[in-house]
Design a protein around this motif. Structure first.
Motif, PDB file in Angstrom:
ATOM      1  N   HIS A 281       0.841  -1.193   0.000  1.00  0.00           N
ATOM      2  CA  HIS A 281       0.000   0.000   0.000  1.00  0.00           C
ATOM      3  C   HIS A 281       0.879   1.248   0.000  1.00  0.00           C
ATOM      4  O   HIS A 281       1.980   1.255   0.562  1.00  0.00           O
ATOM      5  CB  HIS A 281      -0.933   0.010   1.215  1.00  0.00           C
ATOM      6  N   LYS A 282       0.376   2.311  -0.610  1.00  0.00           N
ATOM      7  CA  LYS A 282       1.135   3.550  -0.709  1.00  0.00           C
ATOM      8  C   LYS A 282       1.279   4.218   0.654  1.00  0.00           C
ATOM      9  O   LYS A 282       0.464   4.012   1.561  1.00  0.00           O
ATOM     10  CB  LYS A 282       0.455   4.509  -1.691  1.00  0.00           C
ATOM     11  N   LEU A 283       2.296   5.086   0.770  1.00  0.00           N
ATOM     12  CA  LEU A 283       2.611   5.719   2.044  1.00  0.00           C
ATOM     13  C   LEU A 283       1.415   6.472   2.610  1.00  0.00           C
ATOM     14  O   LEU A 283       1.095   6.355   3.790  1.00  0.00           O
ATOM     15  CB  LEU A 283       3.804   6.664   1.869  1.00  0.00           C
ATOM     16  N   ARG A 284       0.739   7.240   1.782  1.00  0.00           N
ATOM     17  CA  ARG A 284      -0.347   8.080   2.276  1.00  0.00           C
ATOM     18  C   ARG A 284      -1.679   7.334   2.317  1.00  0.00           C
ATOM     19  O   ARG A 284      -2.716   7.919   2.649  1.00  0.00           O
ATOM     20  CB  ARG A 284      -0.465   9.352   1.430  1.00  0.00           C
ATOM     21  N   GLU A 285      -1.679   6.041   1.966  1.00  0.00           N
ATOM     22  CA  GLU A 285      -2.913   5.254   1.993  1.00  0.00           C
ATOM     23  C   GLU A 285      -2.801   4.066   2.942  1.00  0.00           C
ATOM     24  O   GLU A 285      -3.628   3.158   2.889  1.00  0.00           O
ATOM     25  CB  GLU A 285      -3.250   4.769   0.586  1.00  0.00           C
ATOM     26  N   CYS A 286      -1.761   4.046   3.786  1.00  0.00           N
ATOM     27  CA  CYS A 286      -1.533   2.882   4.641  1.00  0.00           C
ATOM     28  C   CYS A 286      -1.540   3.275   6.114  1.00  0.00           C
ATOM     29  O   CYS A 286      -1.655   4.456   6.471  1.00  0.00           O
ATOM     30  CB  CYS A 286      -0.199   2.208   4.284  1.00  0.00           C
ATOM     31  N   LEU A 287      -1.411   2.264   6.964  1.00  0.00           N
ATOM     32  CA  LEU A 287      -1.317   2.456   8.408  1.00  0.00           C
ATOM     33  C   LEU A 287      -0.216   1.523   8.918  1.00  0.00           C
ATOM     34  O   LEU A 287      -0.385   0.305   8.917  1.00  0.00           O
ATOM     35  CB  LEU A 287      -2.650   2.118   9.088  1.00  0.00           C
ATOM     36  N   PRO A 288       0.956   2.069   9.322  1.00  0.00           N
ATOM     37  CA  PRO A 288       2.037   1.207   9.821  1.00  0.00           C
ATOM     38  C   PRO A 288       1.594   0.427  11.055  1.00  0.00           C
ATOM     39  O   PRO A 288       0.767   0.888  11.843  1.00  0.00           O
ATOM     40  CB  PRO A 288       3.157   2.198  10.163  1.00  0.00           C
ATOM     41  N   LEU A 289       2.168  -0.761  11.226  1.00  0.00           N
ATOM     42  CA  LEU A 289       1.747  -1.615  12.335  1.00  0.00           C
ATOM     43  C   LEU A 289       2.035  -0.991  13.700  1.00  0.00           C
ATOM     44  O   LEU A 289       1.310  -1.241  14.666  1.00  0.00           O
ATOM     45  CB  LEU A 289       2.435  -2.982  12.224  1.00  0.00           C
ATOM     46  N   ILE A 290       3.077  -0.168  13.793  1.00  0.00           N
ATOM     47  CA  ILE A 290       3.365   0.482  15.072  1.00  0.00           C
ATOM     48  C   ILE A 290       2.234   1.435  15.460  1.00  0.00           C
ATOM     49  O   ILE A 290       1.839   1.513  16.624  1.00  0.00           O
ATOM     50  CB  ILE A 290       4.726   1.233  15.022  1.00  0.00           C
TER      51      ILE A 290
ATOM     52  N   ALA B 175       5.893  -1.945  21.062  1.00  0.00           N
ATOM     53  CA  ALA B 175       5.266  -2.418  19.824  1.00  0.00           C
ATOM     54  C   ALA B 175       6.220  -3.332  19.059  1.00  0.00           C
ATOM     55  O   ALA B 175       5.806  -4.361  18.506  1.00  0.00           O
ATOM     56  CB  ALA B 175       4.857  -1.230  18.957  1.00  0.00           C
ATOM     57  N   MET B 176       7.509  -2.972  19.044  1.00  0.00           N
ATOM     58  CA  MET B 176       8.495  -3.797  18.357  1.00  0.00           C
ATOM     59  C   MET B 176       8.613  -5.172  19.014  1.00  0.00           C
ATOM     60  O   MET B 176       8.689  -6.201  18.326  1.00  0.00           O
ATOM     61  CB  MET B 176       9.856  -3.099  18.362  1.00  0.00           C
ATOM     62  N   LEU B 177       8.603  -5.220  20.346  1.00  0.00           N
ATOM     63  CA  LEU B 177       8.708  -6.499  21.044  1.00  0.00           C
ATOM     64  C   LEU B 177       7.498  -7.392  20.761  1.00  0.00           C
ATOM     65  O   LEU B 177       7.634  -8.611  20.620  1.00  0.00           O
ATOM     66  CB  LEU B 177       8.851  -6.257  22.552  1.00  0.00           C
ATOM     67  N   ILE B 178       6.311  -6.784  20.681  1.00  0.00           N
ATOM     68  CA  ILE B 178       5.108  -7.563  20.355  1.00  0.00           C
ATOM     69  C   ILE B 178       5.238  -8.188  18.970  1.00  0.00           C
ATOM     70  O   ILE B 178       4.930  -9.368  18.764  1.00  0.00           O
ATOM     71  CB  ILE B 178       3.859  -6.661  20.428  1.00  0.00           C
ATOM     72  N   LEU B 179       5.730  -7.408  18.010  1.00  0.00           N
ATOM     73  CA  LEU B 179       5.857  -7.899  16.639  1.00  0.00           C
ATOM     74  C   LEU B 179       6.990  -8.926  16.511  1.00  0.00           C
ATOM     75  O   LEU B 179       6.846  -9.938  15.827  1.00  0.00           O
ATOM     76  CB  LEU B 179       6.090  -6.731  15.684  1.00  0.00           C
TER      77      LEU B 179
ATOM     78  N   THR C 144       6.803  -8.950  11.276  1.00  0.00           N
ATOM     79  CA  THR C 144       7.618  -8.566  12.427  1.00  0.00           C
ATOM     80  C   THR C 144       8.179  -7.156  12.300  1.00  0.00           C
ATOM     81  O   THR C 144       8.919  -6.709  13.173  1.00  0.00           O
ATOM     82  CB  THR C 144       8.790  -9.552  12.613  1.00  0.00           C
ATOM     83  N   ASP C 145       7.846  -6.444  11.231  1.00  0.00           N
ATOM     84  CA  ASP C 145       8.383  -5.106  11.004  1.00  0.00           C
ATOM     85  C   ASP C 145       7.376  -4.062  11.481  1.00  0.00           C
ATOM     86  O   ASP C 145       6.226  -4.053  11.035  1.00  0.00           O
ATOM     87  CB  ASP C 145       8.682  -4.919   9.510  1.00  0.00           C
ATOM     88  N   ILE C 146       7.817  -3.166  12.376  1.00  0.00           N
ATOM     89  CA  ILE C 146       6.899  -2.147  12.895  1.00  0.00           C
ATOM     90  C   ILE C 146       6.488  -1.159  11.810  1.00  0.00           C
ATOM     91  O   ILE C 146       5.489  -0.461  11.955  1.00  0.00           O
ATOM     92  CB  ILE C 146       7.519  -1.379  14.080  1.00  0.00           C
ATOM     93  N   LYS C 147       7.250  -1.102  10.716  1.00  0.00           N
ATOM     94  CA  LYS C 147       6.956  -0.152   9.652  1.00  0.00           C
ATOM     95  C   LYS C 147       6.158  -0.770   8.502  1.00  0.00           C
ATOM     96  O   LYS C 147       5.925  -0.109   7.489  1.00  0.00           O
ATOM     97  CB  LYS C 147       8.258   0.432   9.089  1.00  0.00           C
TER      98      LYS C 147
END
Length: 265
Positions: A36-45, A61-65, A78-81
């Protein structure tokens, strides 16, 4: 010389639908390149820390992932981004929770809880149809998935139901007058309704007229629509969030609040 890839994102430049506090630091998480594009997404963090409140800091958040607790479309991430986007299914097996990313009528991502049965599939909009090497036909969906040898009747703008366990197509809904759609871009973002007519404008943007469940009518570009059901008496293929995609005026919202307060009094 070329500047090179950008690796930072100022908080004030981040998409408004992330709803970040502008005073809580100078920078925001810049999503990875992904489906998904940068302005159309929601990072997992943002999903874990700002929406679900399962983490207080980025490190939590990183430890959870990193503990492999989060699945996006039935794949461990597993990537917060990692950029999750529209119609993606985010699952947390340890707490037996499943969410589908949808839009509210104000164009913001809403964390919509769904049942485990519904977490087994997602909808994809066909954005490209072509023929590859050795004459193999294929389609590409809005989330970057490619499917070879699709139904010959599928066209750009149609919607397919994707089984997340087998990564195969189960069924499809063609775009036509009378289908149920949700708007994914523009000022009517998040609204749901039935397509009443389509205006063709060669060389420009085709316009679609939509009517919602309480009779409000609006128009948007054809490219902004996403088919979610066959329309008529048929139910949408996915459960809709609170409000069912109906946008109320300020006066209508006030009247509903007054009715609710009278009923509880």
């Amino acid at each position: 010389m070329a500047r090179g890839p950008k690796k930072h994102l100022k908080r004030l430049d981040a998409p408004k639908h992330w709803m970040l506090d502008k005073m809580a630091g100078s920078y925001a998480t810049r999503p990875r390149a992904g489906p998904h594009k940068l302005r159309e997404c929601l990072p997992l963090i943002i999903f874990l820390r700002n929406r679900l409140k399962y983490a207080l800091t980025g490190r939590e958040a990183m430890l959870i992932l990193k503990d492999r607790n989060v699945l996006v479309d039935n794949k461990i991430r597993t990537d917060i981004k990692f950029p999750a986007g529209f119609m993606d299914v985010i699952s947390l097996p340890k707490v037996n929770e499943h969410y589908r990313l949808m839009f509210d009528v104000k164009g913001r991502y809403i964390v919509h809880a769904i049942k485990p049965e519904e977490a087994k599939f997602k909808l994809g909009k066909v954005v490209k149809r072509s023929v590859g090497d050795k004459g193999v036909p294929y389609i590409v969906t809005h989330d970057g998935r490619t499917f070879r040898y699709p139904d010959p009747a599928l066209q750009v703008g149609d919607t397919v139901k994707i089984n997340l366990e087998t990564s195969t197509l189960e069924e499809s809904v063609a775009f036509e007058v009378g289908v149920q759609v949700i708007v994914t871009n523009g000022r009517n973002m998040g609204r749901v309704g039935i397509v009443t007519s389509r205006e063709r404008h060669p060389g420009s943007f085709d316009v679609v007229h939509v009517k919602d469940s309480i009779g409000h009518q609006f128009a948007t570009r054809l490219s902004n629509t996403f088919v979610i059901g066959a329309g008529g008496s048929a139910k949408p293929l996915v459960a809709l969030p609170k409000g069912k995609g109906v946008k109320l005026t300020i006066a209508e919202e006030r009247d509903r609040r007054l009715e609710k307060s009278k009923a509880t009094a």
